[in-house]
Design a protein around this motif. Structure first.
Motif, mmCIF file in Angstrom:
data_model
loop_
_atom_site.group_PDB
_atom_site.id
_atom_site.type_symbol
_atom_site.label_atom_id
_atom_site.label_comp_id
_atom_site.label_asym_id
_atom_site.label_seq_id
_atom_site.Cartn_x
_atom_site.Cartn_y
_atom_site.Cartn_z
ATOM 1 N N SER A 133 20.980 95.019 25.853
ATOM 2 C CA SER A 133 20.917 93.736 26.538
ATOM 3 C C SER A 133 19.455 93.294 26.605
ATOM 4 O O SER A 133 18.547 94.085 26.372
ATOM 5 C CB SER A 133 21.483 93.878 27.949
ATOM 6 N N CYS A 134 19.236 92.025 26.940
ATOM 7 C CA CYS A 134 17.873 91.511 27.063
ATOM 8 C C CYS A 134 17.067 92.330 28.076
ATOM 9 O O CYS A 134 15.912 92.650 27.844
ATOM 10 C CB CYS A 134 17.894 90.044 27.464
ATOM 11 N N ASP A 135 17.721 92.691 29.170
ATOM 12 C CA ASP A 135 17.028 93.467 30.208
ATOM 13 C C ASP A 135 16.529 94.793 29.662
ATOM 14 O O ASP A 135 15.415 95.215 29.941
ATOM 15 C CB ASP A 135 17.970 93.737 31.393
ATOM 16 N N GLU A 138 17.255 95.615 16.228
ATOM 17 C CA GLU A 138 18.453 94.818 16.005
ATOM 18 C C GLU A 138 18.508 93.630 16.968
ATOM 19 O O GLU A 138 18.815 92.517 16.593
ATOM 20 C CB GLU A 138 19.668 95.714 16.224
ATOM 21 N N HIS A 139 18.196 93.911 18.205
ATOM 22 C CA HIS A 139 18.230 92.854 19.217
ATOM 23 C C HIS A 139 17.172 91.795 18.929
ATOM 24 O O HIS A 139 17.432 90.602 19.053
ATOM 25 C CB HIS A 139 18.035 93.453 20.607
ATOM 26 N N LEU A 140 15.997 92.243 18.528
ATOM 27 C CA LEU A 140 14.910 91.291 18.242
ATOM 28 C C LEU A 140 15.284 90.359 17.095
ATOM 29 O O LEU A 140 14.900 89.189 17.079
ATOM 30 C CB LEU A 140 13.620 92.042 17.900
ATOM 31 N N SER A 162 18.202 89.235 16.505
ATOM 32 C CA SER A 162 19.257 88.290 16.856
ATOM 33 C C SER A 162 18.954 87.488 18.124
ATOM 34 O O SER A 162 19.688 86.576 18.462
ATOM 35 C CB SER A 162 20.587 89.035 17.017
ATOM 36 N N CYS A 163 17.872 87.820 18.811
ATOM 37 C CA CYS A 163 17.583 87.135 20.077
ATOM 38 C C CYS A 163 16.181 86.528 20.021
ATOM 39 O O CYS A 163 15.184 87.254 20.021
ATOM 40 C CB CYS A 163 17.714 88.109 21.236
ATOM 41 N N SER A 164 16.100 85.219 19.957
ATOM 42 C CA SER A 164 14.800 84.563 19.782
ATOM 43 C C SER A 164 13.930 84.710 21.025
ATOM 44 O O SER A 164 12.709 84.786 20.929
ATOM 45 C CB SER A 164 15.000 83.091 19.432
ATOM 46 N N GLU A 165 14.546 84.772 22.189
ATOM 47 C CA GLU A 165 13.775 84.910 23.430
ATOM 48 C C GLU A 165 12.995 86.227 23.462
ATOM 49 O O GLU A 165 11.800 86.251 23.726
ATOM 50 C CB GLU A 165 14.719 84.872 24.629
ATOM 51 N N CYS A 166 13.695 87.309 23.163
ATOM 52 C CA CYS A 166 13.044 88.617 23.162
ATOM 53 C C CYS A 166 12.061 88.719 22.003
ATOM 54 O O CYS A 166 11.033 89.386 22.115
ATOM 55 C CB CYS A 166 14.086 89.730 23.074
ATOM 56 N N CYS A 167 12.385 88.072 20.903
ATOM 57 C CA CYS A 167 11.510 88.117 19.739
ATOM 58 C C CYS A 167 10.176 87.432 20.052
ATOM 59 O O CYS A 167 9.111 87.910 19.647
ATOM 60 C CB CYS A 167 12.194 87.451 18.554
HETATM 61 ZN ZN LIG Z 1 17.229 89.242 24.181
#
Ligand SMILES: [Zn+2]
Length: 96
Positions: free
Chosen positions: A41-43, A71-73, A75-80
């Motif tokens: 998750s983002c958290d 993997e998360h980075l 697919s998730c622009s915020e975390c990237c």
């Molecule tokens: Zn995220």
């Protein structure tokens, strides 16, 4: 999906197969995939992102060590964005 439901799903996909068919394997993989998605998750990524970036700056294979974060980075622009900002700062401060 909770863990009980996942286990039940895996069990039922094995039970009515004499041996593992492609379909059973695929549904098993799909269950694993959905678990993975839930895990990163983002958290969670946020909590580990500095560790990840440090490894990357250290020229360690961060993506290999922490594949869920990578993997998360992807697919998730915020975390990237967070990751890139942190990487930028660390790279600047590590140069002497
Ligand atoms: Zn995220």
């Amino acid at each position: 999906m909770n863990l009980r439901a996942i286990i039940q799903k895996i069990k039922s996909s094995f039970n009515h197969q004499e041996e593992l068919s492609n379909e059973a394997v695929l549904s098993f993989l799909r269950v694993l995939e959905s678990v993975q998605e839930e895990e990163a998750s983002c958290d969670e990524v946020y909590a580990k992102i500095d560790e990840y970036v440090e490894k990357e700056v250290d020229k360690k294979d961060a993506a290999q060590i922490m594949p869920l974060i990578r993997e998360h980075l992807n697919s998730c622009s915020e975390c990237c964005e967070e990751y890139e900002a942190l990487l930028d700062v660390l790279e600047k401060t590590s140069k002497k």
